[in-house]
Design a protein around this motif. Structure first.
Motif, PDB file in Angstrom:
ATOM      1  N   SER A 274      47.042  38.557  31.333  1.00 44.51           N
ATOM      2  CA  SER A 274      46.179  39.626  31.827  1.00 44.51           C
ATOM      3  C   SER A 274      44.867  39.623  31.056  1.00 44.51           C
ATOM      4  O   SER A 274      44.752  38.997  29.996  1.00 44.51           O
ATOM      5  CB  SER A 274      46.862  40.989  31.677  1.00 44.51           C
ATOM      6  OG  SER A 274      47.079  41.279  30.309  1.00 44.51           O
ATOM      7  N   THR A 426      44.052  44.732  41.563  1.00 43.48           N
ATOM      8  CA  THR A 426      45.510  44.755  41.648  1.00 43.48           C
ATOM      9  C   THR A 426      46.082  43.656  40.754  1.00 43.48           C
ATOM     10  O   THR A 426      45.380  42.681  40.427  1.00 43.48           O
ATOM     11  CB  THR A 426      45.973  44.500  43.090  1.00 43.48           C
ATOM     12  OG1 THR A 426      45.595  43.163  43.464  1.00 43.48           O
ATOM     13  CG2 THR A 426      45.351  45.510  44.050  1.00 43.48           C
ATOM     14  N   PRO A 427      47.332  43.763  40.359  1.00 38.44           N
ATOM     15  CA  PRO A 427      47.949  42.693  39.553  1.00 38.44           C
ATOM     16  C   PRO A 427      47.876  41.340  40.250  1.00 38.44           C
ATOM     17  O   PRO A 427      47.674  40.311  39.595  1.00 38.44           O
ATOM     18  CB  PRO A 427      49.402  43.169  39.395  1.00 38.44           C
ATOM     19  CG  PRO A 427      49.319  44.659  39.495  1.00 38.44           C
ATOM     20  CD  PRO A 427      48.242  44.926  40.502  1.00 38.44           C
ATOM     21  N   GLU A 428      48.029  41.341  41.568  1.00 39.38           N
ATOM     22  CA  GLU A 428      47.968  40.080  42.318  1.00 39.38           C
ATOM     23  C   GLU A 428      46.559  39.485  42.256  1.00 39.38           C
ATOM     24  O   GLU A 428      46.392  38.275  42.035  1.00 39.38           O
ATOM     25  CB  GLU A 428      48.380  40.305  43.779  1.00 39.38           C
ATOM     26  CG  GLU A 428      49.827  40.712  43.989  1.00 39.38           C
ATOM     27  CD  GLU A 428      50.088  42.166  43.628  1.00 39.38           C
ATOM     28  OE1 GLU A 428      51.263  42.515  43.400  1.00 39.38           O
ATOM     29  OE2 GLU A 428      49.102  42.967  43.563  1.00 39.38           O
ATOM     30  N   SER A 429      45.550  40.330  42.451  1.00 37.81           N
ATOM     31  CA  SER A 429      44.169  39.856  42.379  1.00 37.81           C
ATOM     32  C   SER A 429      43.825  39.352  40.977  1.00 37.81           C
ATOM     33  O   SER A 429      43.125  38.347  40.819  1.00 37.81           O
ATOM     34  CB  SER A 429      43.201  40.970  42.771  1.00 37.81           C
ATOM     35  OG  SER A 429      43.367  41.330  44.110  1.00 37.81           O
ATOM     36  N   GLU A 430      44.307  40.056  39.978  1.00 40.10           N
ATOM     37  CA  GLU A 430      44.051  39.634  38.598  1.00 40.10           C
ATOM     38  C   GLU A 430      44.582  38.224  38.357  1.00 40.10           C
ATOM     39  O   GLU A 430      43.896  37.383  37.761  1.00 40.10           O
ATOM     40  CB  GLU A 430      44.692  40.618  37.624  1.00 40.10           C
ATOM     41  CG  GLU A 430      44.436  40.282  36.159  1.00 40.10           C
ATOM     42  CD  GLU A 430      45.061  41.290  35.217  1.00 40.10           C
ATOM     43  OE1 GLU A 430      44.797  41.182  34.005  1.00 40.10           O
ATOM     44  OE2 GLU A 430      45.814  42.179  35.678  1.00 40.10           O
ATOM     45  N   GLN A 431      45.803  37.958  38.833  1.00 34.99           N
ATOM     46  CA  GLN A 431      46.390  36.632  38.654  1.00 34.99           C
ATOM     47  C   GLN A 431      45.624  35.567  39.434  1.00 34.99           C
ATOM     48  O   GLN A 431      45.466  34.435  38.970  1.00 34.99           O
ATOM     49  CB  GLN A 431      47.871  36.650  39.054  1.00 34.99           C
ATOM     50  CG  GLN A 431      48.753  37.488  38.133  1.00 34.99           C
ATOM     51  CD  GLN A 431      48.572  37.114  36.668  1.00 34.99           C
ATOM     52  OE1 GLN A 431      48.654  35.936  36.288  1.00 34.99           O
ATOM     53  NE2 GLN A 431      48.303  38.121  35.832  1.00 34.99           N
ATOM     54  N   GLU A 432      45.152  35.924  40.629  1.00 33.72           N
ATOM     55  CA  GLU A 432      44.359  34.977  41.414  1.00 33.72           C
ATOM     56  C   GLU A 432      43.064  34.612  40.696  1.00 33.72           C
ATOM     57  O   GLU A 432      42.679  33.440  40.652  1.00 33.72           O
ATOM     58  CB  GLU A 432      44.044  35.583  42.788  1.00 33.72           C
ATOM     59  CG  GLU A 432      45.243  35.666  43.718  1.00 33.72           C
ATOM     60  CD  GLU A 432      44.915  36.416  45.004  1.00 33.72           C
ATOM     61  OE1 GLU A 432      43.717  36.762  45.197  1.00 33.72           O
ATOM     62  OE2 GLU A 432      45.841  36.667  45.807  1.00 33.72           O
TER      63      GLU A 432
END
Length: 608
Positions: A274, A426-432
């Protein structure tokens, strides 16, 4: 800009001074000189042109105490009579970076006192001022300190006296200066790279410091006159990092160093799951929670990086962002907002206009400040509350390449941190986004593989005198950067416009002799851009298009396509910058210009 080297040792310091000046050539200069103390006299050698000519003139010069300088003209034309060091009555020798704002009144006063001026520079007043105090019987240190109280402006100075063969006095205010600590010898320089052959131990001087340096000792006095200690640091810059290696020019080397520079800059986040505010400093989380807008202050290439960041910050983080040219900001009446985060960008951290702009912002009540910079101990980093180091490594070429790319990386990280803090990530966007950042060095390397094709393309610019760059949205600042690079090193007049502005005036310039270079990413503005390109072809303009895959722009007569390896989404501006850097480089080779040291320009702009 100007460069300073000084040394006091048991051995002949002339080779040290000359090698130091050679390592400062990247800063930009028009003349060079040195002075040594030899058998109770000052021996001075100066020349216009390159340090190599000064070296030839200095073959019979020797001394254990000396100062040297490369000059970038501010007061007085480039000439030997205006070259540093300047001397006063064969007793005092001075080198100086910066500008003395009250030199005219000092010159009038000193002329009336019987001093003869032999140059047009502001620096010569320092030499005569020091002499006027020194001949009263005070020490050289006291003579320099008394002189400094009369100066208004910015300076980094080194001073020697003919009758004092083991002492060098230096001081700084507004211009960078550091000390090098050797074994039985000590040094000064405006840049640590000048001292790498003789020492890695350095002391970064603070504003107002005055230093009394001898061969075996030194004493540092702060602006209030108190004897103090400054920490000795070990420079992490290596000799290898500032050597040319197998490349033809530093600019080419630094373009190819960009994948590694990006990886180094991302080191703190690439292995993380993160993104956290702490990468910008211990107080970042608390500071970011209090802000409601961003103000970016920068000059030149760094300003273009700020313009890109504005799109990211407003779209991804949802925070209002203003970008201002630092040299203009403090000369207009602005409305301060204490909840604004002031972000300053600089490769060197010593850019005079950016420093002054940050000081002005702080004086207006802006207490949330962030410096994004490539030099850890620079004035800008020390002045700002928060900081992020870009880790681009030494950048020698005057036209910035890897420093710009790593600034963009840092600004994208800032965008993600603020977006996350404002619950827009979002957590998904952060990972992307993290995945895209980790892939960025490899993606950059793929773009560098286009170099042979771009070199061939550049041949078509050999006889061109003007060029137009186009971009839309997020890529308009990249068009600005491409135009700046081309004009900086090839001397082709180049301008950049948002492609939609063509019909509002610039289209009048388009003809068969005006190449039009376009950045064409596969984004939401692609179809709009295609319409603008048709406008160019309809007027007989020659198009050079750097296009992503699947843009469906056909190569035809008058339309030259350079296919980019992949589309990088929000990070696309970073990838599209690299072919424009390479284009400028190879066009400059066609033109036969001095790529690393273009005329009239300086690497570190330390005067206003």
């Amino acid at each position: 800009m100007c460069g300073i080297v000084g040394a006091v040792a048991q051995r002949n310091v002339v080779p040290i001074l000359l090698e130091g000046l050679q390592r400062l050539e990247y800063r930009g200069y028009d003349s060079a000189g040195l002075v040594v103390v030899r058998e109770g006299e000052l021996e001075r050698v100066r020349s216009t042109g390159r340090v190599a000519e000064l070296t030839e003139r200095s073959v019979n010069t020797a001394g254990t105490l000396g100062i040297a300088h490369t000059r970038w003209a501010t007061h007085g034309v480039p000439s030997e009579r205006n070259a540093h060091p300047h001397v006063s009555k064969s007793l005092i020798g001075v080198v100086h970076n910066g500008i003395i704002e009250n030199y005219e009144s000092l010159r009038t006063r000193l002329t009336a006192a019987g001093y003869e001026f032999t140059s047009d520079t502001d620096t010569e007043v320092i030499a005569h001022l020091v002499h006027s105090h020194y001949v009263t019987g005070v020490s050289l240190l006291e003579a320099v300190r008394a002189s400094l109280t009369e100066l208004v402006g910015a300076y980094a100075i080194g001073v020697v006296a003919a009758d004092n063969p083991d002492q060098l006095i230096c001081s700084r205010r507004g211009s960078p200066l550091l000390m090098g600590i050797g074994i039985g010898e000590n040094f000064i320089a405006s840049d640590v790279s000048a001292l790498l052959p003789v020492t890695s131990k350095v002391i970064y001087l603070e504003e107002g410091d005055v230093v009394e340096i001898e061969r075996l000792s030194y004493r540092i006095y702060n602006a209030a006159g108190a004897l103090i200690e400054r920490p000795v640091q070990i420079s992490e810059i290596s000799n290898e990092s500032v050597s040319l290696g197998n490349y033809r020019h530093y600019m080419q080397k630094e373009i190819h160093e960009q994948p590694q520079a990006i990886a180094d800059t991302l080191e703190s986040v690439c292995n993380s799951q993160s993104i956290v505010p702490g990468i910008f400093g211990a107080e970042a989380a608390a500071s970011f929670a209090q802000i409601d807008s961003i103000l970016i202050l920068a000059c030149g290439t760094s300003y273009h990086a700020g313009l890109v960041a504005r799109y990211w910050l407003e779209e991804i983080a949802g925070i209002q962002c203003t970008v201002e040219i630092a040299s203009e900001y403090r000369y207009r009446t602005s409305v301060p907002n204490p909840k604004t985060l002031v972000v300053v960008l600089s490769q060197s951290g010593e850019t005079a206009d950016t420093q002054a702009a940050l000081n002005h912002a702080i004086a207006l009540g802006h207490h949330h400040t962030l410096a994004i910079c490539n030099v850890p101990e620079s004035a800008l980093v020390r002045l700002a509350k928060l900081r992020f180091l870009t880790r681009a490594g030494p950048e020698i070429g005057v036209a910035s390449t890897k420093a710009f790319i790593t600034q963009l990386v840092a600004l994208f990280l800032l965008t993600l941190v603020l977006a996350k803090q404002r619950n827009r990530l979002t957590p998904e966007s952060e990972q992307e986004h993290l995945h895209a950042l980790r892939h960025l060095p490899a993606a950059t390397q793929k773009v560098l593989n286009l170099e042979p094709k771009i070199a061939k393309l550049a041949e078509q610019f050999a006889n061109k005198h003007h060029a137009l760059f186009l971009g839309r949205g997020l890529h308009y600042p990249i068009a600005l950067e491409g135009a700046l690079k081309l004009k900086e090193i090839s001397y082709i007049h180049a301008e950049a416009y948002p492609a939609g502005e063509l019909k509002h005036g610039p289209l009048a310039l388009v003809d068969k002799d005006m190449p039009v270079i376009s950045v064409a990413p596969n984004d939401v503005l692609l179809e709009k851009l295609k319409s603008n390109l048709h406008e160019v072809r309809a007027r007989g303009g020659e198009l050079y298009v750097f296009a992503d895959a699947d843009t469906h722009i056909r190569e035809e007569d008058g339309v030259h396509i350079m296919q980019m390896p992949e589309h990088a989404g929000y990070l696309s501006p970073i990838l599209h910058t690299i072919p424009l850097q390479l284009l400028a480089y190879y066009v400059a080779l066609q033109k036969g210009t001095d790529v690393d040291k273009p005329r009239n320009l300086a690497k570190s702009v330390t005067v206003e």
